[in-house]
Design a protein around this motif. Structure first.
Motif, PDB file in Angstrom:
ATOM      1  N   ILE A  31      28.250  48.148  72.619  1.00 51.63           N
ATOM      2  CA  ILE A  31      29.290  48.907  71.927  1.00 51.63           C
ATOM      3  C   ILE A  31      29.803  48.130  70.716  1.00 51.63           C
ATOM      4  CG2 ILE A  31      31.649  49.815  72.166  1.00 51.63           C
ATOM      5  CD1 ILE A  31      30.968  50.467  75.081  1.00 51.63           C
ATOM      6  N   ALA A  32      29.773  46.795  70.816  1.00 49.07           N
ATOM      7  CA  ALA A  32      30.218  45.944  69.703  1.00 49.07           C
ATOM      8  C   ALA A  32      29.224  45.939  68.542  1.00 49.07           C
ATOM      9  CB  ALA A  32      30.449  44.523  70.205  1.00 49.07           C
ATOM     10  N   LYS A  33      28.115  46.661  68.694  1.00 50.79           N
ATOM     11  CA  LYS A  33      27.108  46.845  67.639  1.00 50.79           C
ATOM     12  C   LYS A  33      26.361  45.556  67.293  1.00 50.79           C
ATOM     13  CE  LYS A  33      29.538  50.798  65.639  1.00 50.79           C
ATOM     14  NZ  LYS A  33      30.169  51.392  64.418  1.00 50.79           N
ATOM     15  N   ILE A  34      25.965  44.848  68.326  1.00 54.41           N
ATOM     16  CA  ILE A  34      25.112  43.680  68.117  1.00 54.41           C
ATOM     17  C   ILE A  34      23.725  44.147  67.687  1.00 54.41           C
ATOM     18  CG2 ILE A  34      24.273  43.541  70.508  1.00 54.41           C
ATOM     19  CD1 ILE A  34      24.588  40.464  70.255  1.00 54.41           C
ATOM     20  N   GLU A  35      23.045  43.345  66.887  1.00 54.36           N
ATOM     21  CA  GLU A  35      21.722  43.703  66.380  1.00 54.36           C
ATOM     22  C   GLU A  35      20.729  42.583  66.673  1.00 54.36           C
ATOM     23  OE1 GLU A  35      22.222  44.480  62.238  1.00 54.36           O
ATOM     24  OE2 GLU A  35      23.463  46.283  62.556  1.00 54.36           O
ATOM     25  N   ASP A  36      19.469  42.895  66.540  1.00 52.57           N
ATOM     26  CA  ASP A  36      18.425  41.902  66.785  1.00 52.57           C
ATOM     27  C   ASP A  36      18.601  40.670  65.904  1.00 52.57           C
ATOM     28  OD1 ASP A  36      17.320  43.489  68.688  1.00 52.57           O
ATOM     29  OD2 ASP A  36      15.497  44.000  67.576  1.00 52.57           O
ATOM     30  N   ASP A  37      18.407  39.529  66.496  1.00 52.44           N
ATOM     31  CA  ASP A  37      18.498  38.202  65.878  1.00 52.44           C
ATOM     32  C   ASP A  37      19.927  37.738  65.633  1.00 52.44           C
ATOM     33  OD1 ASP A  37      16.807  36.002  65.315  1.00 52.44           O
ATOM     34  OD2 ASP A  37      17.308  36.183  63.191  1.00 52.44           O
ATOM     35  N   ASP A  38      20.933  38.557  66.001  1.00 56.88           N
ATOM     36  CA  ASP A  38      22.292  38.026  66.062  1.00 56.88           C
ATOM     37  C   ASP A  38      22.352  37.021  67.206  1.00 56.88           C
ATOM     38  OD1 ASP A  38      23.180  39.629  63.995  1.00 56.88           O
ATOM     39  OD2 ASP A  38      23.982  41.197  65.316  1.00 56.88           O
ATOM     40  N   LEU A  39      23.244  36.061  67.110  1.00 52.06           N
ATOM     41  CA  LEU A  39      23.420  35.093  68.193  1.00 52.06           C
ATOM     42  C   LEU A  39      24.455  35.607  69.184  1.00 52.06           C
ATOM     43  CD1 LEU A  39      23.408  31.590  66.426  1.00 52.06           C
ATOM     44  CD2 LEU A  39      21.521  32.803  67.535  1.00 52.06           C
ATOM     45  N   LEU A  40      24.130  35.499  70.467  1.00 46.96           N
ATOM     46  CA  LEU A  40      25.039  35.920  71.533  1.00 46.96           C
ATOM     47  C   LEU A  40      25.347  34.732  72.432  1.00 46.96           C
ATOM     48  CD1 LEU A  40      26.575  38.015  73.237  1.00 46.96           C
ATOM     49  CD2 LEU A  40      24.399  38.541  74.387  1.00 46.96           C
ATOM     50  N   ILE A  41      26.620  34.377  72.526  1.00 53.06           N
ATOM     51  CA  ILE A  41      27.049  33.291  73.415  1.00 53.06           C
ATOM     52  C   ILE A  41      27.348  33.883  74.782  1.00 53.06           C
ATOM     53  CG2 ILE A  41      28.715  31.438  73.810  1.00 53.06           C
ATOM     54  CD1 ILE A  41      29.324  31.510  70.788  1.00 53.06           C
ATOM     55  N   MET A  42      26.674  33.373  75.808  1.00 50.39           N
ATOM     56  CA  MET A  42      26.945  33.777  77.195  1.00 50.39           C
ATOM     57  C   MET A  42      27.535  32.584  77.935  1.00 50.39           C
ATOM     58  SD  MET A  42      23.492  35.859  78.293  1.00 50.39           S
ATOM     59  CE  MET A  42      22.733  37.102  77.237  1.00 50.39           C
ATOM     60  N   SER A  43      28.798  32.657  78.273  1.00 47.33           N
ATOM     61  CA  SER A  43      29.419  31.570  79.036  1.00 47.33           C
ATOM     62  C   SER A  43      30.747  32.049  79.592  1.00 47.33           C
ATOM     63  CB  SER A  43      29.628  30.326  78.169  1.00 47.33           C
ATOM     64  OG  SER A  43      30.623  30.545  77.192  1.00 47.33           O
ATOM     65  N   ASP A  44      31.223  31.380  80.640  1.00 47.87           N
ATOM     66  CA  ASP A  44      32.559  31.657  81.156  1.00 47.87           C
ATOM     67  C   ASP A  44      33.600  31.173  80.154  1.00 47.87           C
ATOM     68  OD1 ASP A  44      31.457  32.756  83.410  1.00 47.87           O
ATOM     69  OD2 ASP A  44      31.869  31.038  84.708  1.00 47.87           O
ATOM     70  N   VAL A  45      34.823  31.672  80.295  1.00 48.03           N
ATOM     71  CA  VAL A  45      35.894  31.321  79.355  1.00 48.03           C
ATOM     72  C   VAL A  45      36.080  29.815  79.259  1.00 48.03           C
ATOM     73  CG1 VAL A  45      38.381  31.503  78.922  1.00 48.03           C
ATOM     74  CG2 VAL A  45      37.099  33.513  79.664  1.00 48.03           C
ATOM     75  N   ASP A  46      35.981  29.113  80.405  1.00 47.39           N
ATOM     76  CA  ASP A  46      36.258  27.671  80.407  1.00 47.39           C
ATOM     77  C   ASP A  46      35.051  26.827  79.994  1.00 47.39           C
ATOM     78  OD1 ASP A  46      34.697  27.998  82.661  1.00 47.39           O
ATOM     79  OD2 ASP A  46      36.229  27.300  84.084  1.00 47.39           O
ATOM     80  N   GLU A  47      33.939  27.469  79.643  1.00 49.79           N
ATOM     81  CA  GLU A  47      32.761  26.780  79.106  1.00 49.79           C
ATOM     82  C   GLU A  47      32.776  26.964  77.586  1.00 49.79           C
ATOM     83  OE1 GLU A  47      29.865  27.556  82.994  1.00 49.79           O
ATOM     84  OE2 GLU A  47      29.869  28.974  81.310  1.00 49.79           O
ATOM     85  N   ILE A  48      33.290  25.985  76.871  1.00 47.14           N
ATOM     86  CA  ILE A  48      33.613  26.130  75.445  1.00 47.14           C
ATOM     87  C   ILE A  48      32.578  25.410  74.580  1.00 47.14           C
ATOM     88  CG2 ILE A  48      35.393  25.814  73.692  1.00 47.14           C
ATOM     89  CD1 ILE A  48      37.436  25.518  75.960  1.00 47.14           C
ATOM     90  N   PRO A  49      31.737  26.138  73.863  1.00 47.38           N
ATOM     91  CA  PRO A  49      30.832  25.465  72.921  1.00 47.38           C
ATOM     92  C   PRO A  49      31.641  24.877  71.762  1.00 47.38           C
ATOM     93  CG  PRO A  49      30.114  27.718  73.413  1.00 47.38           C
ATOM     94  CD  PRO A  49      31.510  27.583  73.918  1.00 47.38           C
ATOM     95  N   SER A  50      31.216  23.746  71.244  1.00 52.65           N
ATOM     96  CA  SER A  50      31.906  23.184  70.081  1.00 52.65           C
ATOM     97  C   SER A  50      31.584  24.015  68.852  1.00 52.65           C
ATOM     98  CB  SER A  50      31.483  21.727  69.871  1.00 52.65           C
ATOM     99  OG  SER A  50      30.091  21.632  69.637  1.00 52.65           O
ATOM    100  N   GLY A  51      32.540  24.080  67.942  1.00 54.17           N
ATOM    101  CA  GLY A  51      32.357  24.883  66.738  1.00 54.17           C
ATOM    102  C   GLY A  51      31.162  24.439  65.915  1.00 54.17           C
ATOM    103  N   HIS A  52      30.971  23.110  65.776  1.00 52.31           N
ATOM    104  CA  HIS A  52      29.865  22.639  64.946  1.00 52.31           C
ATOM    105  C   HIS A  52      28.499  22.946  65.571  1.00 52.31           C
ATOM    106  CE1 HIS A  52      28.716  19.103  67.362  1.00 52.31           C
ATOM    107  NE2 HIS A  52      30.010  18.876  67.554  1.00 52.31           N
ATOM    108  N   THR A  53      28.452  23.097  66.917  1.00 54.00           N
ATOM    109  CA  THR A  53      27.200  23.499  67.572  1.00 54.00           C
ATOM    110  C   THR A  53      26.828  24.920  67.188  1.00 54.00           C
ATOM    111  OG1 THR A  53      27.568  22.032  69.469  1.00 54.00           O
ATOM    112  CG2 THR A  53      26.083  23.887  69.797  1.00 54.00           C
ATOM    113  N   ILE A  54      27.800  25.817  67.241  1.00 53.79           N
ATOM    114  CA  ILE A  54      27.540  27.212  66.883  1.00 53.79           C
ATOM    115  C   ILE A  54      27.215  27.327  65.394  1.00 53.79           C
ATOM    116  CG2 ILE A  54      28.512  29.538  66.846  1.00 53.79           C
ATOM    117  CD1 ILE A  54      27.869  28.303  69.643  1.00 53.79           C
ATOM    118  N   ASP A  55      27.892  26.552  64.571  1.00 52.21           N
ATOM    119  CA  ASP A  55      27.609  26.573  63.143  1.00 52.21           C
ATOM    120  C   ASP A  55      26.167  26.133  62.860  1.00 52.21           C
ATOM    121  OD1 ASP A  55      28.386  27.092  60.509  1.00 52.21           O
ATOM    122  OD2 ASP A  55      28.931  24.986  60.151  1.00 52.21           O
ATOM    123  N   LEU A  56      25.729  25.095  63.559  1.00 55.20           N
ATOM    124  CA  LEU A  56      24.351  24.616  63.401  1.00 55.20           C
ATOM    125  C   LEU A  56      23.350  25.706  63.748  1.00 55.20           C
ATOM    126  CD1 LEU A  56      22.339  22.101  63.112  1.00 55.20           C
ATOM    127  CD2 LEU A  56      22.518  21.964  65.611  1.00 55.20           C
TER     128      LEU A  56
END
Length: 410
Positions: free
Chosen positions: A226-251
């Motif tokens: 429903i959020a209109k994700i498209e192919d090759d977009d990045l999708l983060i799957m994790s619980d709320v308390d599993e926090i990826p660092s910002g610079h990891t996602i930026d990379l």
């Protein structure tokens, strides 16, 4: 004395002969009995009763009274210990009955704020893109308001759309308020990029909690579409308390040729950033979305793991009441073996000692690792490389920092 005549000297107490090693009775011609030990002549009815008592005394002479008492006292104690600590025994013997999972292929993670993105991608063996991918961060929400605020502020510069699903039911079928909906004003910075959904609980009594959890994750999968994700977009799957660092996602959004699925190695903390457990948290993952193929999940989906990619702060709550709530609400509710586990004073004591809320042994696959982790987690006094929003708002989140283990009741 018996009458004169021929006597039968046949031994009749075979049991006692075997136990006591001597003849105890003589059977007379009329069936009466002469008890040799006492010298008493017994008629037939009386002889049967005496014979029974004689056998009982004889049998008891073969037992050690102290051993018998030890058995009577020790057996109930053993049963009680198995009931109270059987789970510990099972976990300690885990290396015998369960083999460790296949090791991850860990990818080295390079980062410094003064290194260009082009060079960072090159260090990982990837090429830099002309434009970054869109990023979708999708979570199931229960009641972790503070951690969600820290998470979203950490990721906000890099995320295109936040996707959040909450339910009026816990995984264990307990009715709960819609905490996010009631506190939505705290997240105004994300409102324009938020796809929010609410799903009603099924409240099936006696059902395995993992069934309800799976039901909600399937609903989250639909909300992502429903959020209109498209192919090759990045999708983060994790619980709320599993926090990826910002610079990891930026990379990962700027680099080409990254794996289609990549698990993220997170630093494992318990109760706050004072108690660092290990770096073995791996369930968080990031996906290059593929329509009809990508499904939201929280289990191992690939062998590739990007090192040192963020933080997992488990049971990191402000209020004691939230600790008790989660203990009863999440899928491992079976770990509450005794009601006193939920006692507020006990919970507070466990937090400050860095001990285990469920009084469990470490979940490891070798005796060496189990023994190494026995006992409370040692305190760390380093607050380096933590989420920046946490340190910028230390007056609000001081309870998450080293040296501040006391909690409010809630």
């Amino acid at each position: 004395m018996p009458e004169a005549g021929h006597y039968g000297y046949k031994k009749t107490d075979g049991i006692c002969d075997g136990v006591c090693g001597e003849a105890t009775n003589l059977v007379l011609p009329k069936g009466d009995v002469w008890d040799i030990a006492s010298g008493v002549y017994l008629s037939l009815p009386a002889s049967k009763a005496a014979l029974t008592m004689s056998r009982l005394k004889c049998a008891l002479r073969g037992f050690d009274l102290r051993a018998l008492m030890a058995l009577l006292v020790g057996a109930p104690i053993l049963i009680l210990m198995i009931y109270a600590h059987g789970q510990k025994v099972t976990y300690f013997l885990r290396p015998i009955w369960e083999s460790p999972p296949k090791p991850f292929k860990t990818i080295p993670h390079y980062y410094h704020e003064n290194v260009t993105m082009e060079n960072l991608c090159k260090l990982h063996g990837w090429k830099v893109r002309d434009t970054p991918r869109r990023v979708f961060d999708a979570v199931l929400f229960s009641n972790e308001l503070d951690i969600l605020e820290i998470r979203w502020n950490e990721l906000s510069p890099y995320v295109s759309e936040f996707v959040l699903l909450e339910s009026n039911s816990t995984f264990t079928g307990i009715k709960k308020p819609l905490h996010f909906q009631e506190n939505r004003h705290r997240f105004g910075f994300a409102e324009s990029r938020l796809t929010y959904g609410m799903i009603g609980g099924r409240f099936v009594k006696g059902e395995n909690p993992f069934v309800e959890e799976s039901y909600q994750r399937v609903a989250l999968d639909q909300l992502i579409k429903i959020a209109k994700i498209e192919d090759d977009d990045l999708l983060i799957m994790s619980d709320v308390d599993e926090i990826p660092s910002g610079h990891t996602i930026d990379l990962l959004r700027w680099c080409d040729d990254i794996p289609d699925i990549l698990h993220l190695q997170l630093r494992n903390y318990l109760y706050s950033f004072e108690f660092f457990l290990d770096d073995k948290s791996w369930r968080a993952s990031i996906h290059r979305y593929r329509s009809g193929k990508t499904r939201y999940a929280h289990f191992r989906q690939t062998d590739e793991l990007l090192a040192d990619s963020g933080w997992h702060c488990s049971f990191c709550f402000r209020y004691i009441s939230d600790f008790a709530f989660k203990m009863q609400a999440y899928s491992h509710v079976d770990r509450i073996r005794f009601k006193y586990f939920l006692n507020p004073e006990r919970i507070q004591d466990v937090i400050c000692r860095g001990a285990d809320l469920f009084d469990m042994l470490p979940e490891e696959y070798t005796f060496q690792e189990i023994i190494a982790k026995l006992g409370p987690i040692p305190s760390t006094y380093s607050a380096v490389h933590l989420p920046s929003y946490l340190l910028k708002n230390v007056d609000r989140f001081r309870y998450l920092l080293p040296g501040y283990c006391r909690r409010e009741s809630g």
